[in-house]
Design a protein around this motif. Sequence first.
Motif, PDB file in Angstrom:
ATOM      1  N   LEU A   1       0.830  -1.200   0.000  1.00  0.00           N
ATOM      2  CA  LEU A   1       0.000   0.000   0.000  1.00  0.00           C
ATOM      3  C   LEU A   1       0.868   1.256   0.000  1.00  0.00           C
ATOM      4  O   LEU A   1       0.610   2.198  -0.753  1.00  0.00           O
ATOM      5  CB  LEU A   1      -0.943  -0.012   1.205  1.00  0.00           C
ATOM      6  N   ILE A   2       1.913   1.262   0.806  1.00  0.00           N
ATOM      7  CA  ILE A   2       2.827   2.401   0.834  1.00  0.00           C
ATOM      8  C   ILE A   2       3.492   2.567  -0.534  1.00  0.00           C
ATOM      9  O   ILE A   2       3.616   3.681  -1.046  1.00  0.00           O
ATOM     10  CB  ILE A   2       3.871   2.236   1.958  1.00  0.00           C
ATOM     11  N   GLY A   3       3.893   1.452  -1.134  1.00  0.00           N
ATOM     12  CA  GLY A   3       4.470   1.510  -2.477  1.00  0.00           C
ATOM     13  C   GLY A   3       3.490   2.084  -3.487  1.00  0.00           C
ATOM     14  O   GLY A   3       3.874   2.864  -4.369  1.00  0.00           O
ATOM     15  N   SER A   4       2.232   1.744  -3.351  1.00  0.00           N
ATOM     16  CA  SER A   4       1.202   2.277  -4.246  1.00  0.00           C
ATOM     17  C   SER A   4       1.016   3.788  -4.042  1.00  0.00           C
ATOM     18  O   SER A   4       0.839   4.534  -5.008  1.00  0.00           O
ATOM     19  CB  SER A   4      -0.131   1.565  -3.999  1.00  0.00           C
ATOM     20  N   ILE A   5       1.060   4.215  -2.788  1.00  0.00           N
ATOM     21  CA  ILE A   5       0.938   5.653  -2.498  1.00  0.00           C
ATOM     22  C   ILE A   5       2.105   6.417  -3.128  1.00  0.00           C
ATOM     23  O   ILE A   5       1.906   7.450  -3.775  1.00  0.00           O
ATOM     24  CB  ILE A   5       0.878   5.890  -0.969  1.00  0.00           C
ATOM     25  N   VAL A   6       3.317   5.907  -2.962  1.00  0.00           N
ATOM     26  CA  VAL A   6       4.488   6.539  -3.560  1.00  0.00           C
ATOM     27  C   VAL A   6       4.348   6.555  -5.088  1.00  0.00           C
ATOM     28  O   VAL A   6       4.629   7.567  -5.737  1.00  0.00           O
ATOM     29  CB  VAL A   6       5.783   5.836  -3.118  1.00  0.00           C
ATOM     30  N   GLY A   7       3.872   5.450  -5.636  1.00  0.00           N
ATOM     31  CA  GLY A   7       3.662   5.380  -7.090  1.00  0.00           C
ATOM     32  C   GLY A   7       2.659   6.411  -7.575  1.00  0.00           C
ATOM     33  O   GLY A   7       2.870   7.052  -8.612  1.00  0.00           O
TER      34      GLY A   7
END
Length: 104
Positions: A93-99
């Motif tokens: 989820l954090i990776g998706s937010i950064v993306g």
Amino acid sequence: MGWIYLLLAGLAEMGFVSLLKQTQGFSNPFATVGFLGCAGLSFWLLTKAADSIPVTIAYPVWVGIGAVGALLIGALLYGESMTLTKLLFSVLLIGSIVGLKFSS
């Protein structure tokens, strides 16, 4: 400035999530006032962020910050289990937010 508003909105969302359980069904007046204050602040900051960030980016990022925050608050304040699966999906989820941030 929009991303700062969005980060603060997410932190305020974490505030109202952490107070949700303490409201005891909105029967605890102090926790309820804190909950409503954090919720109002969070939504206001989200609308400020949406002035310069597309809502299709701002809303999912805001939800993601709140979701990860809720997991952390549950584990740290309420002793809820933090399983490997929860941790894995939080990282995704954090990776998706950064993306999403880099895609806008």
